[in-house]
Design a protein around this motif. Structure first.
Motif, mmCIF file in Angstrom:
data_model
loop_
_atom_site.group_PDB
_atom_site.id
_atom_site.type_symbol
_atom_site.label_atom_id
_atom_site.label_comp_id
_atom_site.label_asym_id
_atom_site.label_seq_id
_atom_site.Cartn_x
_atom_site.Cartn_y
_atom_site.Cartn_z
ATOM 1 N N MET A 135 33.855 -44.977 18.949
ATOM 2 C CA MET A 135 35.262 -45.029 18.552
ATOM 3 C C MET A 135 36.181 -45.292 19.752
ATOM 4 O O MET A 135 37.371 -45.543 19.574
ATOM 5 C CB MET A 135 35.668 -43.730 17.868
ATOM 6 C CG MET A 135 34.982 -43.485 16.532
ATOM 7 S SD MET A 135 35.618 -44.509 15.197
ATOM 8 C CE MET A 135 37.137 -43.650 14.809
ATOM 9 N N THR A 136 35.645 -45.224 20.966
ATOM 10 C CA THR A 136 36.447 -45.538 22.149
ATOM 11 C C THR A 136 36.340 -47.012 22.518
ATOM 12 O O THR A 136 36.938 -47.448 23.510
ATOM 13 C CB THR A 136 35.997 -44.690 23.358
ATOM 14 O OG1 THR A 136 34.615 -44.949 23.631
ATOM 15 C CG2 THR A 136 36.194 -43.208 23.086
ATOM 16 N N ARG A 170 34.985 -50.269 16.228
ATOM 17 C CA ARG A 170 35.674 -49.038 15.824
ATOM 18 C C ARG A 170 35.667 -48.872 14.308
ATOM 19 O O ARG A 170 35.414 -47.777 13.789
ATOM 20 C CB ARG A 170 37.115 -49.029 16.346
ATOM 21 C CG ARG A 170 37.235 -48.989 17.856
ATOM 22 C CD ARG A 170 38.616 -48.526 18.272
ATOM 23 N NE ARG A 170 39.683 -49.376 17.783
ATOM 24 C CZ ARG A 170 40.202 -50.404 18.437
ATOM 25 N NH1 ARG A 170 39.723 -50.725 19.642
ATOM 26 N NH2 ARG A 170 41.196 -51.115 17.922
ATOM 27 N N LEU A 182 38.559 -36.413 17.493
ATOM 28 C CA LEU A 182 38.964 -37.815 17.326
ATOM 29 C C LEU A 182 40.480 -37.979 17.419
ATOM 30 O O LEU A 182 40.974 -39.095 17.590
ATOM 31 C CB LEU A 182 38.481 -38.357 15.982
ATOM 32 C CG LEU A 182 36.991 -38.672 15.848
ATOM 33 C CD1 LEU A 182 36.649 -39.014 14.403
ATOM 34 C CD2 LEU A 182 36.596 -39.824 16.774
ATOM 35 N N LYS A 188 41.977 -39.414 24.113
ATOM 36 C CA LYS A 188 40.820 -40.256 24.448
ATOM 37 C C LYS A 188 40.578 -41.319 23.389
ATOM 38 O O LYS A 188 40.149 -42.442 23.698
ATOM 39 C CB LYS A 188 39.581 -39.366 24.599
ATOM 40 C CG LYS A 188 38.290 -40.121 24.872
ATOM 41 C CD LYS A 188 37.119 -39.146 24.962
ATOM 42 C CE LYS A 188 35.801 -39.876 25.178
ATOM 43 N NZ LYS A 188 34.653 -38.929 25.237
ATOM 44 N N TYR A 189 40.848 -40.990 22.133
ATOM 45 C CA TYR A 189 40.593 -41.916 21.024
ATOM 46 C C TYR A 189 41.881 -42.529 20.474
ATOM 47 O O TYR A 189 41.896 -43.008 19.338
ATOM 48 C CB TYR A 189 39.865 -41.178 19.896
ATOM 49 C CG TYR A 189 38.519 -40.622 20.296
ATOM 50 C CD1 TYR A 189 37.376 -41.420 20.253
ATOM 51 C CD2 TYR A 189 38.384 -39.309 20.723
ATOM 52 C CE1 TYR A 189 36.129 -40.914 20.617
ATOM 53 C CE2 TYR A 189 37.152 -38.795 21.097
ATOM 54 C CZ TYR A 189 36.030 -39.608 21.042
ATOM 55 O OH TYR A 189 34.805 -39.106 21.402
ATOM 56 N N TRP A 241 43.088 -44.207 16.479
ATOM 57 C CA TRP A 241 43.652 -43.205 15.586
ATOM 58 C C TRP A 241 43.745 -43.681 14.140
ATOM 59 O O TRP A 241 43.528 -42.901 13.214
ATOM 60 C CB TRP A 241 45.029 -42.768 16.090
ATOM 61 C CG TRP A 241 44.959 -41.665 17.094
ATOM 62 C CD1 TRP A 241 43.853 -40.924 17.421
ATOM 63 C CD2 TRP A 241 46.024 -41.171 17.898
ATOM 64 N NE1 TRP A 241 44.162 -40.006 18.389
ATOM 65 C CE2 TRP A 241 45.488 -40.122 18.704
ATOM 66 C CE3 TRP A 241 47.368 -41.499 18.039
ATOM 67 C CZ2 TRP A 241 46.267 -39.413 19.609
ATOM 68 C CZ3 TRP A 241 48.143 -40.782 18.940
ATOM 69 C CH2 TRP A 241 47.591 -39.752 19.723
ATOM 70 N N ALA A 297 40.438 -43.134 12.936
ATOM 71 C CA ALA A 297 40.140 -41.701 13.018
ATOM 72 C C ALA A 297 40.764 -40.953 11.850
ATOM 73 O O ALA A 297 40.151 -40.028 11.296
ATOM 74 C CB ALA A 297 40.644 -41.136 14.343
#
Length: 324
Positions: free
Chosen positions: A103-104, A111, A152, A156-157, A161, A164
């Motif tokens: 997810m990063t 993603r 999440l 960092k993510y 979003w 997420a």
């Protein structure tokens, strides 16, 4: 085992082809392989096939091969959950963390694929028995997974979003009332983001909070995200929650409406009365709108309420008559 490994590697290679027919054909072969392992006779081979798949993980930056690999892994665990639900559930935190790391990625395709896979894990790999009557061990696994989901929402993510939020929403769809035990911090974070003028994902945040209201109930959500209307709180008001409640409240405590929202409506209405016959100010118009939004939530509170015989008494009936 060697033949299965070679076949998996060959299929994954075909899946990166620019020819969509070859790609679809490779997925169909994987589907046949997994479907063939859903019966008791072949189910023992499934864990080994999943190990092989995991060992063939492409580079985390391979935007062409990684999405189909994630999709195949998702389908594999879907079948595994059907064959061995308890064992698959026990593996959930580990595989969830593995896919969550994607997810990063800078690639939107990666993603999106990762988020879709995480949602599939939530929907397919948590047995109904765990939701209905979780053991202490089950609760520890749920705590690990929901902590990962909440992570999440960290900076960092941030680039992920939007995706997420979809993953967070799936937790409420799956855990229902148990969400209150695990997802309070996630709601608090999303509510904080939603209150920021600079935040561009208000629509996505509203979708998640609506799911939370339906799963956890409005009383629990408002405990985490108080409306803060006509109070001396230093926190900003959250009048935007009222339209979400109108569309999401269901099968909850009607008494909460009587205890919390009716008094708020009365205070708001008193402000309107105090203004008298003078021309309406913007503030008075806001009060009128809020009163309307509060009462617009009542039908949801009346849809399969948990406390109908206690909450809908003669006093409440008279109150409704006066309002009407």
């Amino acid at each position: 085992s060697f033949c299965r490994a070679a076949l998996c590697e060959m299929l994954l290679g075909i899946s990166r082809s620019s020819n969509e027919y070859l790609t679809m054909a490779s997925f169909e072969v994987f589907e046949v392989m997994f479907a063939g392992m859903a019966d008791d006779a072949a189910s023992a081979k499934l864990p080994h096939l999943l190990d092989i798949l995991e060992s063939l993980q492409p580079s985390e930056n391979d935007s062409q091969l990684l999405p189909p690999w994630i999709a195949v892994l998702s389908r594999g665990f879907d079948v595994a959950a059907q064959v061995s639900p308890d064992e698959t559930f026990q593996k959930l935190p580990e595989v969830f963390g593995k896919v969550m790391s994607f997810m990063t990625s800078m690639s939107p395709n990666i993603r999106v694929s990762a988020a879709d896979c995480l949602i599939s894990f939530m929907v397919n790999c948590i047995p109904t028995s765990v939701v209905l009557e979780p053991s202490i061990y089950d609760e520890k696994i749920l705590e690990k997974v929901t902590r990962q989901v909440t992570d999440l929402l960290s900076v960092k993510y941030q680039s992920a979003w939007e995706d997420a939020f979809r993953v967070v929403g799936s937790v409420f769809d799956v855990l229902h009332w148990h969400s209150a035990q695990y997802m309070g911090n996630a709601i608090k974070i999303i509510g904080g983001l939603r209150a920021s003028e600079a935040f561009n994902g208000k629509k996505d945040a509203d979708a998640v909070i609506s799911k939370a209201i339906r799963a956890m109930g409005p009383e629990e959500v408002l405990r985490i995200l108080p409306l803060n209307l006509l109070t001396k709180s230093s926190q900003p008001g959250k009048v935007w929650l009222l339209p979400l409640m109108r569309d999401s409240v269901f099968n909850t405590r009607l008494g909460h409406f009587r205890e919390e929202l009716v008094p708020l409506s009365e205070k708001m209405f008193q402000q309107i009365i105090n203004h008298g016959d003078a021309d309406k100010t913007v503030e008075v118009k806001i009060f009128e709108t809020v009163v309307q939004q509060i009462w617009a939530a009542l039908p949801g509170y009346c849809e399969l309420p948990l406390d109908l015989t206690d909450a809908f008494d003669q006093d409440f009936a008279e109150l409704l008559s006066n309002v009407l």
